[in-house]
Design a protein around this motif. Structure first.
Motif, PDB file in Angstrom:
ATOM      1  N   UNK A 295       0.832  -1.205   0.000  1.00 53.58           N
ATOM      2  CA  UNK A 295       0.000   0.000   0.000  1.00 53.58           C
ATOM      3  C   UNK A 295       0.865   1.252   0.000  1.00 53.58           C
ATOM      4  N   UNK A 296       0.396   2.298  -0.639  1.00 48.22           N
ATOM      5  CA  UNK A 296       1.073   3.591  -0.508  1.00 48.22           C
ATOM      6  C   UNK A 296       0.716   4.144   0.874  1.00 48.22           C
ATOM      7  N   UNK A 297       1.421   5.181   1.309  1.00 46.74           N
ATOM      8  CA  UNK A 297       1.107   5.787   2.611  1.00 46.74           C
ATOM      9  C   UNK A 297      -0.347   6.267   2.653  1.00 46.74           C
ATOM     10  N   UNK A 298      -0.801   6.837   1.529  1.00 46.03           N
ATOM     11  CA  UNK A 298      -2.182   7.363   1.486  1.00 46.03           C
ATOM     12  C   UNK A 298      -3.189   6.217   1.601  1.00 46.03           C
ATOM     13  N   UNK A 299      -2.894   5.126   0.877  1.00 42.38           N
ATOM     14  CA  UNK A 299      -3.820   3.985   0.933  1.00 42.38           C
ATOM     15  C   UNK A 299      -3.873   3.395   2.345  1.00 42.38           C
ATOM     16  N   UNK A 300      -2.716   3.296   2.972  1.00 45.04           N
ATOM     17  CA  UNK A 300      -2.684   2.727   4.319  1.00 45.04           C
ATOM     18  C   UNK A 300      -3.415   3.650   5.286  1.00 45.04           C
ATOM     19  N   UNK A 301      -3.283   4.934   5.060  1.00 45.58           N
ATOM     20  CA  UNK A 301      -3.960   5.889   5.920  1.00 45.58           C
ATOM     21  C   UNK A 301      -5.489   5.752   5.790  1.00 45.58           C
ATOM     22  N   UNK A 302      -5.942   5.423   4.591  1.00 45.42           N
ATOM     23  CA  UNK A 302      -7.393   5.239   4.396  1.00 45.42           C
ATOM     24  C   UNK A 302      -7.889   4.038   5.225  1.00 45.42           C
ATOM     25  N   UNK A 303      -7.080   2.976   5.286  1.00 39.66           N
ATOM     26  CA  UNK A 303      -7.463   1.813   6.123  1.00 39.66           C
ATOM     27  C   UNK A 303      -7.464   2.221   7.594  1.00 39.66           C
ATOM     28  N   UNK A 304      -6.466   2.998   7.969  1.00 43.14           N
ATOM     29  CA  UNK A 304      -6.395   3.456   9.362  1.00 43.14           C
ATOM     30  C   UNK A 304      -7.656   4.259   9.722  1.00 43.14           C
ATOM     31  N   UNK A 305      -8.026   5.186   8.841  1.00 44.26           N
ATOM     32  CA  UNK A 305      -9.204   6.022   9.120  1.00 44.26           C
ATOM     33  C   UNK A 305     -10.468   5.168   9.189  1.00 44.26           C
ATOM     34  N   UNK A 306     -10.553   4.180   8.318  1.00 45.44           N
ATOM     35  CA  UNK A 306     -11.767   3.346   8.282  1.00 45.44           C
ATOM     36  C   UNK A 306     -11.920   2.507   9.554  1.00 45.44           C
ATOM     37  N   UNK A 307     -10.799   2.076  10.109  1.00 47.80           N
ATOM     38  CA  UNK A 307     -10.875   1.189  11.287  1.00 47.80           C
ATOM     39  C   UNK A 307     -10.814   1.956  12.610  1.00 47.80           C
ATOM     40  N   UNK A 308     -10.331   3.140  12.573  1.00 49.59           N
ATOM     41  CA  UNK A 308     -10.044   3.901  13.789  1.00 49.59           C
ATOM     42  C   UNK A 308     -11.254   4.088  14.745  1.00 49.59           C
ATOM     43  N   UNK A 309     -12.510   4.210  14.236  1.00 54.04           N
ATOM     44  CA  UNK A 309     -13.641   4.375  15.170  1.00 54.04           C
ATOM     45  C   UNK A 309     -13.739   3.251  16.208  1.00 54.04           C
ATOM     46  N   UNK A 310     -13.111   2.119  15.930  1.00 61.02           N
ATOM     47  CA  UNK A 310     -13.146   0.999  16.891  1.00 61.02           C
ATOM     48  C   UNK A 310     -12.498   1.415  18.225  1.00 61.02           C
ATOM     49  N   UNK A 311     -11.520   2.286  18.170  1.00 58.41           N
ATOM     50  CA  UNK A 311     -10.868   2.714  19.416  1.00 58.41           C
ATOM     51  C   UNK A 311     -11.892   3.319  20.387  1.00 58.41           C
ATOM     52  N   UNK A 312     -12.676   4.278  19.867  1.00 55.75           N
ATOM     53  CA  UNK A 312     -13.665   4.950  20.742  1.00 55.75           C
ATOM     54  C   UNK A 312     -14.656   3.933  21.288  1.00 55.75           C
ATOM     55  N   UNK A 313     -15.040   2.995  20.403  1.00 59.30           N
ATOM     56  CA  UNK A 313     -16.030   1.995  20.798  1.00 59.30           C
ATOM     57  C   UNK A 313     -15.561   1.192  22.011  1.00 59.30           C
ATOM     58  N   UNK A 314     -14.254   0.944  22.125  1.00 60.10           N
ATOM     59  CA  UNK A 314     -13.755   0.057  23.181  1.00 60.10           C
ATOM     60  C   UNK A 314     -13.006   0.779  24.298  1.00 60.10           C
ATOM     61  N   UNK A 315     -12.955   2.102  24.202  1.00 62.00           N
ATOM     62  CA  UNK A 315     -12.196   2.848  25.216  1.00 62.00           C
ATOM     63  C   UNK A 315     -12.726   2.569  26.628  1.00 62.00           C
TER      64      UNK A 315
END
Ligand code: SIN
Length: 334
Positions: A295-315
């Motif tokens: 993945x390019x950095x931008x593509x990987x960042x898109x995966x990060x953004x897509x999955x990141x809401x899980x953090x708030x869900x489990x905080x």
């Protein structure tokens, strides 16, 4: 009610006396070490090294029996077997302790750790060390963390952007965080024991999975997954655990030696895990039939953004303090 409390107490006493007997008998202390992966993986190699060193240094005092590839117990029953002292050492992946402690779910949060070095730093700091003790009230003592590696996403179709995963069914370990991670992508998560992953992928019951290179290669998962995206989106590590009633009943001098050996083995497993995974990545790259997608950095960042809401869900369940402590171990702070 009183009857069942008494039955439980008698059961515990019996188990403790069995363990004590095992530890003080004139025969060797037998340590059964069961796990679900192949010998040629970081965990498999660690188990074998533990056996070699323990038997070399403790002579006829200790006998270690290794049962790899779910040949004795699998994901569904190994922790129960540990509590019954039917097996004395396990190293389940951290995702598999959810029913005992929610705090270890921190390790499943996607894109929390940049790499294995960051994971290592967290495990060595006070919060990480505290988590080793987080299941003692449930009769599980954590002896060490062992690395496997960062997970990659594999599938029957190329996964370049997060929406590519929508509509696919992914095999997951029994973890609510991993369930939320795939739901977040519009995919369907399905919990399956590790021993069933190859067949489930081959038959089309699931179309994708996530695992480090060493698990993918040693189980030949790449032969039934034409695309692997190098996401490094999460970590798959282990906790070496025993049953405290067995472990603390081992005569002090022998136990101290075993703990020293575990420290040495841990150092070796963790020192070699990254290289072992890279070697398996290269072996897969050298085969035809599986395409590794970088993945390019931008593509990987898109995966990060897509999955990141899980953090708030489990905080709330994991604890904001633990997540914060984990975030500080990355070199590039976000
Ligand atoms: C393991 O590495 O122990 C198995 C991981 C999995 O279930 O995917």
């Amino acid at each position: 009610m009183l009857k069942s409390i008494c039955a439980l107490a008698v059961g515990s006493l019996l188990l403790a006396s069995t363990s004590l007997h095992a530890a003080s008998d004139s025969g060797p202390i037998v340590i059964k070490f069961s796990h679900v992966v192949a010998d040629n993986t970081p965990k498999g190699q660690g188990a074998l090294l533990f056996k070699t060193l323990a038997e070399e240094r403790l002579g006829d005092k200790v006998k270690v029996e290794i049962y790899p590839n779910s040949t004795l117990y699998g994901d569904a029953n190994e922790l129960d077997a540990l509590s019954k002292n039917e097996v004395q050492l396990l190293a389940p992946s951290l995702a598999k302790f959810e029913q005992y402690t929610k705090q270890l779910q921190v390790f499943d949060l996607p894109f929390l750790f940049d790499d294995l070095e960051a994971v290592n730093r967290f495990q060595k700091r006070s919060k990480g060390r505290q988590l080793l003790r987080s299941m003692e009230s449930q009769n599980i003592v954590g002896l060490a963390y062992w690395h496997n590696g960062m997970k990659q996403l594999s599938a029957t179709k190329p996964l370049l952007v997060p929406t590519d995963a929508a509509g696919l069914t992914f095999r997951i370990q029994p973890s609510s965080v991993l369930q939320a991670q795939f739901s977040q992508l519009g995919a369907t998560p399905l919990v399956l024991p590790f021993a069933e992953v190859f067949e489930a992928l081959k038959s089309g019951k699931v179309q994708g999975a996530e695992n480090p290179w060493s698990n993918i290669y040693s189980k030949q998962l790449h032969t039934v997954q034409p695309y692997i995206t190098e996401t490094n989106h999460g970590v798959l590590d282990y906790m070496l655990v025993s049953n405290p009633r067995f472990w603390y009943a081992i005569p002090h001098q022998i136990r101290t030696q075993l703990e020293g050996i575990i420290d040495e083995v841990t150092y070796e497993v963790n020192r070699q895990a990254e290289a072992a995974n890279q070697a398996d990545r290269n072996r897969i790259a050298a085969t035809s039939g599986t395409q590794i997608i970088s993945l390019t950095d931008e593509q990987r960042d898109a995966w990060r953004q897509a999955m990141r809401p899980v953090w708030q869900q489990f905080e709330g369940v994991i604890g904001a303090d633990i997540i914060k402590a984990a975030q500080t171990v990355n070199r590039n702070k976000r």
